[in-house]
Write a protein that holds these residues in place. Structure first.
Motif, PDB file in Angstrom:
ATOM      1  N   GLU A  59       3.021 -11.607  -3.181  1.00 32.46           N
ATOM      2  CA  GLU A  59       2.233 -10.724  -1.988  1.00 32.46           C
ATOM      3  C   GLU A  59       1.014 -11.600  -1.150  1.00 32.46           C
ATOM      4  N   VAL A  83      -2.095  -8.032  -1.923  1.00 26.16           N
ATOM      5  CA  VAL A  83      -2.128  -7.252  -2.712  1.00 26.16           C
ATOM      6  C   VAL A  83      -1.796  -6.889  -4.473  1.00 26.16           C
ATOM      7  N   GLU A 158      -2.633   1.315   5.894  1.00 30.65           N
ATOM      8  CA  GLU A 158      -1.476   0.338   5.269  1.00 30.65           C
ATOM      9  C   GLU A 158      -0.169   1.177   5.165  1.00 30.65           C
ATOM     10  N   LEU A 161       1.554  -0.116   1.841  1.00 33.08           N
ATOM     11  CA  LEU A 161       0.678   0.909   0.520  1.00 33.08           C
ATOM     12  C   LEU A 161       0.580   2.723   0.477  1.00 33.08           C
ATOM     13  N   CYS A 200     -11.785  -4.335  -0.539  1.00 33.28           N
ATOM     14  CA  CYS A 200     -10.369  -3.873  -1.438  1.00 33.28           C
ATOM     15  C   CYS A 200     -10.183  -2.179  -1.647  1.00 33.28           C
ATOM     16  N   LYS A 217      -1.916   0.468  -7.537  1.00 29.92           N
ATOM     17  CA  LYS A 217      -1.724  -1.269  -6.668  1.00 29.92           C
ATOM     18  C   LYS A 217      -3.290  -1.306  -5.848  1.00 29.92           C
ATOM     19  N   SER A 219      -5.007  -3.698  -2.668  1.00 30.30           N
ATOM     20  CA  SER A 219      -5.300  -4.427  -0.717  1.00 30.30           C
ATOM     21  C   SER A 219      -6.539  -5.041  -0.895  1.00 30.30           C
TER      22      SER A 219
END
Ligand code: 18C
Length: 267
Positions: A59, A83, A158, A161, A200, A217, A219
């Motif tokens: 990623e 990610v 995003e 995501l 983030c 998760k 990013s």
């Protein structure tokens, strides 16, 4: 009760005290706004031809552009996207900002000292970096600020995501060079300057109300522009960049994952 607590913390995160005022607060707020507008714009995901993808590992993707100032000083900006599973934006940014743990993950520095505590989330730091032969050793003095960002301030989405989960929060760290009386230039040292943002965003799996580590998760968008502070051979500098940035991002994210794995999730 749980619903009420969630609602309370949601409201609390939206009503923030005005930022503490100090000598760098206006410039820092400006930098934060600027990075929120430019840094997380999706253009760098390869669609924009001016960014060269030079490293891809799962990623993690790192891009750069060749930029030179008059006189041939090379200031190629770096942009990385990543990610990560299991660790939150808050955990990542807090560890990136915390000088107490800096030497545990930062492989390019020799020393790190706090010159001034501006507030409980803003500091002025002085660092000396390892020397890269044949160039002179570099040092750097910068303001470092840690913030949680209200979600309505985030202009870019995003989509991938968002298919996984709901955007829960956004944290960032901004580091940019300043002068400080407690960081005078030492003989033999060359002062480099930095402009760094680590932004983030954590997503929680759709439908999960009490997330555990496996339900999140995060990013990461990391950008850095370093001016080496004087001419250095371009080829050697670009070789150092292309080796050190991937090493940093890999080492740092693995470090955070390891430190957090046995702790309860701090969203
Ligand atoms: O963002 C990162 N770290 C933060 C906390 O430390 C902070 C860092 C700022 C970096 C400032 C760098 C100043 C110059 C450093 C020289 C480094 C030498 C490398 C030594 C390798 C053994 O925001 C993560 C930062 C990741 C750093 C990537 C390294 C970039 C290299 C820049 C080289 C510049 C000059 C030396 C050139 C020598 C060429 C022959």
């Amino acid at each position: 009760l749980e619903k009420e607590l969630n609602e309370n913390s949601r409201l609390k995160s939206q009503v923030r005290a005005p930022s503490e005022h100090h000598v760098h607060s206006v410039a820092l707020d400006f930098k934060i706004r600027d990075h929120l507008e430019t840094t997380i714009a999706p253009a760098a995901n390869g669609e924009n031809g001016s960014w060269e993808l030079f490293c891809e590992d799962g990623e993690m993707k790192l891009f750069t552009r060749e930029v030179e100032l008059e006189g041939g000083v090379c200031v190629d900006p770096l942009r990385a996207v990543h990610v990560v599973d299991n660790i939150s934006a808050k955990e990542i940014c807090t560890r990136f900002w915390d000088t107490e743990v800096r030497l545990e993950w930062e492989l390019t520095i020799e020393t790190c000292r706090v010159c001034e505590v501006l507030s409980d989330r803003d500091v002025v730091l002085y660092q000396t970096h390892k020397r890269v032969w044949p160039a002179a050793q570099r040092d750097v003095c910068y303001v470092s600020g840690l913030r949680e960002i209200r979600l309505e301030k985030i202009a870019y989405k995003e989509p991938e995501l968002e298919r996984f989960g709901e955007l829960k929060n956004c944290w960032l760290v901004i580091n940019y060079s300043v002068d400080h009386d407690g960081a005078k230039l030492q003989p033999g040292m060359v002062r480099a300057t930095v402009d760094v943002a680590m932004i983030c965003r954590t997503y929680v799996r759709h439908g999960v109300t009490n997330p555990t580590r496996k339900d999140i998760k995060t990013s990461i968008v990391y950008t850095a522009t370093i001016n080496p502070g004087g001419w250095v051979p371009k080829k050697a500098l670009r070789t150092v960049y292309r080796r050190e940035y991937p090493r940093f991002l890999r080492t740092f994210t693995q470090y955070v994952a390891k430190k957090e794995q046995d702790l309860s999730l701090n969203l």
